[in-house]
Write an enzyme that holds these catalytic residues in place. Structure first.
Site, PDB file in Angstrom:
ATOM      1  N   GLY A  31       0.838  -1.204   0.000  1.00  0.00           N
ATOM      2  CA  GLY A  31       0.000   0.000   0.000  1.00  0.00           C
ATOM      3  C   GLY A  31       0.867   1.247   0.000  1.00  0.00           C
ATOM      4  CB  THR A  33       0.694   3.690   5.157  1.00  0.00           C
ATOM      5  OG1 THR A  33      -0.585   4.229   4.836  1.00  0.00           O
ATOM      6  CG2 THR A  33       1.184   4.251   6.481  1.00  0.00           C
ATOM      7  CB  ALA A  90      -5.228  -1.347   8.360  1.00  0.00           C
ATOM      8  CE  LYS A 101      -3.081  -5.786   5.908  1.00  0.00           C
ATOM      9  NZ  LYS A 101      -2.717  -4.550   5.186  1.00  0.00           N
ATOM     10  CD  GLU A 110      -1.495  -6.439   2.539  1.00  0.00           C
ATOM     11  OE1 GLU A 110      -2.705  -6.658   2.771  1.00  0.00           O
ATOM     12  OE2 GLU A 110      -1.066  -5.318   2.192  1.00  0.00           O
TER      13      GLU A 110
HETATM   14  O1  DER Z   1      -4.332  -3.498   0.670  1.00  0.00           O
HETATM   15  C1  DER Z   1      -3.884  -3.466   1.811  1.00  0.00           C
HETATM   16  O2  DER Z   1      -4.121  -4.331   2.646  1.00  0.00           O
HETATM   17  C2  DER Z   1      -3.099  -2.249   2.215  1.00  0.00           C
HETATM   18  O3  DER Z   1      -2.220  -2.554   3.263  1.00  0.00           O
HETATM   19  C3  DER Z   1      -4.116  -1.228   2.665  1.00  0.00           C
HETATM   20  O4  DER Z   1      -4.905  -1.850   3.625  1.00  0.00           O
HETATM   21  C4  DER Z   1      -3.493   0.036   3.231  1.00  0.00           C
HETATM   22  O5  DER Z   1      -3.186   0.814   2.129  1.00  0.00           O
HETATM   23  P1  DER Z   1      -2.748   2.343   2.319  1.00  0.00           P
HETATM   24  O6  DER Z   1      -1.531   2.307   3.233  1.00  0.00           O
HETATM   25  O7  DER Z   1      -2.412   2.782   0.930  1.00  0.00           O
HETATM   26  O8  DER Z   1      -3.902   3.053   2.917  1.00  0.00           O
END
Ligand code: DER
Length: 237
Positions: A31, A33, A90, A101, A110
């Site tokens: 993702g 973050t 998440a 998730k 994950e």
């Molecule tokens: O797809 C996923 O599980 C990612 O970890 C998501 O849950 C978090 O994505 P972000 O950090 O872009 O919000």
């Protein structure tokens, strides 16, 4: 911009608290973050000369390329199944630390990586922090399924728990999204004001033949670091 700054603060705080010279194997989530977390690790590796022996295990092609892009040591579960810490994002976190998730479609690997970790640490911006699931995240619970089974799975989930499960279609590719594992994704929009026992829902859906994994992470997160709009970090246990 406030959201990205909040992601950055959460990620950097979690890395500095959980990635030390004693951390041998680190799980890397997927993702946006987590990119900030990897950037902080790279900063400490290449600017501060730390973490030379750290091995990073990816949870998606995206994480794999992120590790390579920052010249960090790439590992895998074949050689490094005992992960010290895994850090991941998440889509939503409720007050009992149940996670949704899979917004980025990487939930299967994950969940496997998170399960291998002694400590699973979540990093997120304040928009992910909810009292109950569905309060802010409205795209439903992602579920990875075998392509040939998605219709019977849809029918069974809706019969069991209501709501609507739909196939996640690609935007810049004709047809459904295909995951890193060659499967389809469904998003189950559950009934918003219904009380669900998420542990029971997770188990029941996972047991449906053809379901590979759900985006419900129940009793997995050890701590969650929320970057807040005012620049502070809120830690939830
Ligand atoms: O797809 C996923 O599980 C990612 O970890 C998501 O849950 C978090 O994505 P972000 O950090 O872009 O919000």
């Amino acid at each position: 911009i406030a959201v990205d700054a909040a992601k950055r603060t959460a990620a950097r705080t979690a890395v500095d608290q959980w990635v030390t010279e004693d951390t041998k194997i680190l799980g890397i989530g997927s993702g946006s973050t987590i990119v900030h977390a990897v950037q902080r690790i790279a900063e400490r590796r290449w600017k501060e000369g730390e973490l030379a022996d750290l091995i990073c295990v990816p949870s998606s092609y995206q994480a794999h390329h992120l590790i390579l892009d920052y010249n960090l040591n790439l590992g895998d579960l074949d050689r490094n199944p005992n992960i010290d810490v895994s850090i991941d994002g998440a889509d939503e976190v409720d007050r009992k630390m149940v996670l949704i998730k899979g917004g980025g479609g990487c939930l299967l690997q994950e969940k496997v990586v998170a399960n291998c970790a002694k400590h699973f640490i979540v990093v997120a911006d304040y928009t992910k922090n909810s009292a109950r699931l569905g309060e802010q995240w409205c795209r439903g619970i992602p579920i990875e399924v075998a392509p040939m089974a998605y219709v019977p799975i849809k029918l069974q989930i809706e019969a069991l728990f209501g709501g609507e499960a739909s196939l996640r279609m690609a935007k810049v590719k004709a047809g459904p999204i295909v995951t890193d594992n060659g499967n389809f994704l469904m998003d189950w929009r559950f009934i918003a004001n219904r009380e669900y026992d998420w542990a029971e829902v997770n188990t029941a859906i996972t047991m449906i033949p053809g379901v590979l994994e759900t985006g419900l992470f129940v009793n997995m997160a050890h701590k969650c670091y929320f970057g807040m709009a005012d620049g502070t970090v809120k830690v939830q246990n």
